[in-house]
Design a protein around this motif. Sequence first.
Motif, PDB file in Angstrom:
ATOM      1  N   UNK A  78      39.498  42.845  47.510  1.00 29.89           N
ATOM      2  CA  UNK A  78      39.970  41.571  48.057  1.00 29.89           C
ATOM      3  C   UNK A  78      39.247  40.439  47.342  1.00 29.89           C
ATOM      4  N   UNK A  79      39.968  39.342  47.121  1.00 30.75           N
ATOM      5  CA  UNK A  79      39.344  38.199  46.454  1.00 30.75           C
ATOM      6  C   UNK A  79      38.317  37.552  47.382  1.00 30.75           C
ATOM      7  N   UNK A  80      37.345  36.837  46.807  1.00 27.04           N
ATOM      8  CA  UNK A  80      36.307  36.195  47.630  1.00 27.04           C
ATOM      9  C   UNK A  80      36.878  35.204  48.657  1.00 27.04           C
ATOM     10  N   UNK A  81      38.047  34.616  48.359  1.00 22.35           N
ATOM     11  CA  UNK A  81      38.647  33.645  49.272  1.00 22.35           C
ATOM     12  C   UNK A  81      39.745  34.262  50.144  1.00 22.35           C
ATOM     13  N   UNK A  82      39.697  35.593  50.334  1.00 24.85           N
ATOM     14  CA  UNK A  82      40.738  36.275  51.094  1.00 24.85           C
ATOM     15  C   UNK A  82      40.892  35.723  52.506  1.00 24.85           C
ATOM     16  N   UNK A 101      49.794  41.442  55.318  1.00 22.20           N
ATOM     17  CA  UNK A 101      50.147  42.654  54.572  1.00 22.20           C
ATOM     18  C   UNK A 101      50.464  42.302  53.121  1.00 22.20           C
ATOM     19  N   UNK A 102      50.026  43.154  52.206  1.00 18.78           N
ATOM     20  CA  UNK A 102      50.405  43.055  50.792  1.00 18.78           C
ATOM     21  C   UNK A 102      51.600  43.986  50.581  1.00 18.78           C
ATOM     22  N   UNK A 103      52.747  43.427  50.199  1.00 25.00           N
ATOM     23  CA  UNK A 103      53.943  44.245  50.027  1.00 25.00           C
ATOM     24  C   UNK A 103      53.716  45.406  49.062  1.00 25.00           C
ATOM     25  N   UNK A 104      52.971  45.165  47.990  1.00 25.34           N
ATOM     26  CA  UNK A 104      52.776  46.221  46.997  1.00 25.34           C
ATOM     27  C   UNK A 104      51.509  47.039  47.263  1.00 25.34           C
ATOM     28  N   UNK A 106      46.232  41.563  44.726  1.00 21.94           N
ATOM     29  CA  UNK A 106      47.430  40.801  44.336  1.00 21.94           C
ATOM     30  C   UNK A 106      47.787  39.822  45.446  1.00 21.94           C
ATOM     31  N   UNK A 107      47.286  38.605  45.330  1.00 21.59           N
ATOM     32  CA  UNK A 107      47.489  37.597  46.372  1.00 21.59           C
ATOM     33  C   UNK A 107      48.560  36.574  46.023  1.00 21.59           C
ATOM     34  N   UNK A 108      49.519  36.977  45.217  1.00 16.81           N
ATOM     35  CA  UNK A 108      50.663  36.093  44.982  1.00 16.81           C
ATOM     36  C   UNK A 108      51.344  35.860  46.332  1.00 16.81           C
TER      37      UNK A 108
END
Length: 111
Positions: free
Chosen positions: A6-10, A55-58, A63-65
């Motif tokens: 997860x990115x630091x800014x999640x 939820x992350x679709x992929x 991947x935080x697009x």
Amino acid sequence: MSRTRYSPDWKQIATAVKNSSDWRCSRCERPCLRPGEKPPELTLSQRRVYNLQVHHYNFDPSDNRLENLAPLCSSCLSSLTTDSDEAIFHLGNYHSFRDNTPFINLKKNYY
């Protein structure tokens, strides 16, 4: 799944997704509890049903697009399988990788 993916800014990204959906599940439209809300009429196990997650679709937490993210209540999230095509099938009314149409636009709220 490792939290290091997860990115630091999640937390900020997830909060922006939840705020943009007005704390409603994008699948069933259930209103969910905001941080600190504890209605006295709900037990702890009942409150868990009203927990909104992103939820992350992929299924890739790195991947935080915006078009890859969806706010889902605990019930809807648990109904997904680990097969990404199945997830698209379940959420087909809200997002499609096939036409790359996001269900929500967060740019004005986060980026």
